[in-house]
Design a protein around this motif. Structure first.
Motif, short mmCIF file in Angstrom:
data_model
loop_
_atom_site.label_atom_id
_atom_site.label_comp_id
_atom_site.label_asym_id
_atom_site.label_seq_id
_atom_site.Cartn_x
_atom_site.Cartn_y
_atom_site.Cartn_z
N ASP A 1 0.83 -1.20 0.00
CA ASP A 1 0.00 0.00 0.00
C ASP A 1 0.87 1.25 0.00
OD1 ASP A 1 -2.77 1.31 0.52
OD2 ASP A 1 -1.48 2.13 2.12
N ARG A 2 1.91 1.24 0.81
CA ARG A 2 2.78 2.42 0.88
C ARG A 2 3.59 2.57 -0.41
NH1 ARG A 2 -0.98 3.37 3.99
NH2 ARG A 2 -0.56 4.29 5.98
N VAL A 3 3.95 1.48 -1.05
CA VAL A 3 4.65 1.55 -2.35
C VAL A 3 3.73 2.17 -3.40
CG1 VAL A 3 5.58 0.16 -4.23
CG2 VAL A 3 6.28 -0.31 -1.89
N LEU B 1 3.52 5.86 -3.86
CA LEU B 1 4.61 6.57 -4.54
C LEU B 1 4.28 6.92 -5.99
CD1 LEU B 1 7.69 4.58 -3.19
CD2 LEU B 1 6.84 6.81 -2.43
N ASP B 2 3.24 6.30 -6.55
CA ASP B 2 2.88 6.56 -7.95
C ASP B 2 2.59 8.03 -8.20
OD1 ASP B 2 3.20 3.88 -8.48
OD2 ASP B 2 1.06 3.43 -8.52
N ALA C 1 4.34 13.34 -10.34
CA ALA C 1 4.65 14.76 -10.09
C ALA C 1 6.09 15.08 -10.45
CB ALA C 1 4.36 15.10 -8.63
N LEU C 2 7.01 14.17 -10.14
CA LEU C 2 8.41 14.41 -10.47
C LEU C 2 8.62 14.43 -11.97
CD1 LEU C 2 11.31 14.87 -9.53
CD2 LEU C 2 11.57 12.37 -9.36
N ARG C 3 8.02 13.49 -12.69
CA ARG C 3 8.14 13.49 -14.16
C ARG C 3 7.56 14.78 -14.74
NH1 ARG C 3 6.48 8.34 -13.60
NH2 ARG C 3 4.42 8.80 -14.42
N LEU D 1 12.58 1.27 -1.89
CA LEU D 1 13.80 1.79 -2.52
C LEU D 1 13.80 1.55 -4.02
CD1 LEU D 1 16.49 0.81 0.14
CD2 LEU D 1 15.28 2.99 -0.14
N THR D 2 13.34 0.38 -4.44
CA THR D 2 13.27 0.08 -5.87
C THR D 2 12.33 1.03 -6.59
OG1 THR D 2 13.74 -2.23 -5.38
CG2 THR D 2 12.86 -1.77 -7.55
N GLU D 3 11.18 1.31 -5.98
CA GLU D 3 10.25 2.28 -6.56
C GLU D 3 10.90 3.66 -6.66
OE1 GLU D 3 6.74 2.56 -7.76
OE2 GLU D 3 7.55 0.59 -8.24
N GLY D 4 11.64 4.04 -5.62
CA GLY D 4 12.34 5.32 -5.64
C GLY D 4 13.34 5.40 -6.77
N VAL D 5 14.08 4.31 -7.00
CA VAL D 5 15.05 4.26 -8.10
C VAL D 5 14.33 4.42 -9.44
CG1 VAL D 5 16.64 2.74 -9.34
CG2 VAL D 5 16.83 2.98 -6.86
N GLU D 6 13.23 3.70 -9.62
CA GLU D 6 12.48 3.79 -10.87
C GLU D 6 11.94 5.20 -11.09
OE1 GLU D 6 9.56 0.67 -10.81
OE2 GLU D 6 11.10 -0.90 -10.79
N MET D 7 11.46 5.83 -10.03
CA MET D 7 10.94 7.19 -10.10
C MET D 7 12.04 8.16 -10.55
SD MET D 7 9.33 9.46 -6.97
CE MET D 7 10.83 9.45 -6.00
N VAL D 8 13.20 8.07 -9.93
CA VAL D 8 14.31 8.98 -10.26
C VAL D 8 14.84 8.70 -11.67
CG1 VAL D 8 16.69 9.57 -9.65
CG2 VAL D 8 14.93 9.46 -7.87
N ALA D 9 14.94 7.43 -12.04
CA ALA D 9 15.44 7.08 -13.38
C ALA D 9 14.50 7.63 -14.46
CB ALA D 9 15.59 5.57 -13.52
N ALA D 10 13.20 7.53 -14.25
CA ALA D 10 12.24 8.05 -15.24
C ALA D 10 12.37 9.57 -15.35
CB ALA D 10 10.81 7.67 -14.85
N TYR D 11 12.53 10.23 -14.23
CA TYR D 11 12.71 11.69 -14.25
C TYR D 11 14.01 12.06 -14.96
CZ TYR D 11 14.00 16.33 -12.67
OH TYR D 11 14.42 17.63 -12.64
#
Length: 194
Positions: free
Chosen positions: A63-65, A68-69, A74-76, A128-138
């Protein structure tokens, strides 16, 4: 605890209670009793909605992961606006200012939770994996806009930033200030800015 009282959304109520206990007292204090006491519900409520406590914790982490969507979107959307360093510093502060930093020791602390999560999350640490994917997409968006060097390997830079940020935020009792987060972010991504 009173009986016969209808709960609006018991799963959300229990998840929010678990987050408060985890952030306030750490993973060793996160028990079914602590969660139900914090949520002010009977202990049976948790077991009515989940097969056992590890099932509850696995659902809580997922749920917490999922939350992050919105942050990732928002970051993208921020790509091409402000500065790359400021956008990333705000994103990692939001990520690690949330329950994310507390989930990592929870996963380390509870072996059965890791086992349960492997079916839904076969590789990496969920938050952490979700965070990496978020930053990589940005970073890929910023590379396409020409704000970071075209040869930048975003799939290598993103985990470097998330790992470094995690070390900065790891102490639950001493959060870094905005200047420290910005300095760390600039040291990681500064060399690739155009």
């Amino acid at each position: 605890m009173p009986t016969g009282v209808a709960l609006r959304d018991p799963r959300t109520q229990l998840f929010d209670a678990a987050e408060r206990v985890l952030l306030r007292d750490g993973p060793s204090a996160l028990t079914s009793r602590a969660v139900t006491d914090e949520a002010q519900v009977a202990k049976g409520v948790l077991h009515r909605h989940f097969t056992d406590f590890d099932d509850f914790l696995a659902e809580f982490v997922m749920d917490r992961v999922e939350r992050l969507d919105a942050q990732a979107a928002a970051l993208r959307t921020a790509a091409g606006t402000g500065t790359v360093v400021d956008n990333l510093a705000e994103a990692v502060t939001a990520l690690f200012g949330s329950v994310a930093v507390a989930i990592v020791p929870l996963l380390t602390f509870r072996v059965q939770l890791r086992v349960r999560l492997r079916t839904a999350w076969p590789v990496g640490v969920p938050v952490l994996t979700e965070g990496v994917e978020m930053v990589a997409a940005y970073l890929a968006e910023e590379r396409a806009l020409g704000r970071i060097a075209p040869e930048t390997e975003v799939d290598g830079l993103a985990p470097t930033l998330i790992g470094t940020a995690h070390l900065l935020f790891a102490d639950r009792d001493a959060r870094p200030d905005a200047t420290a987060v910005r300095k760390m972010t600039a040291s990681v991504v500064g060399p690739v800015l155009t």
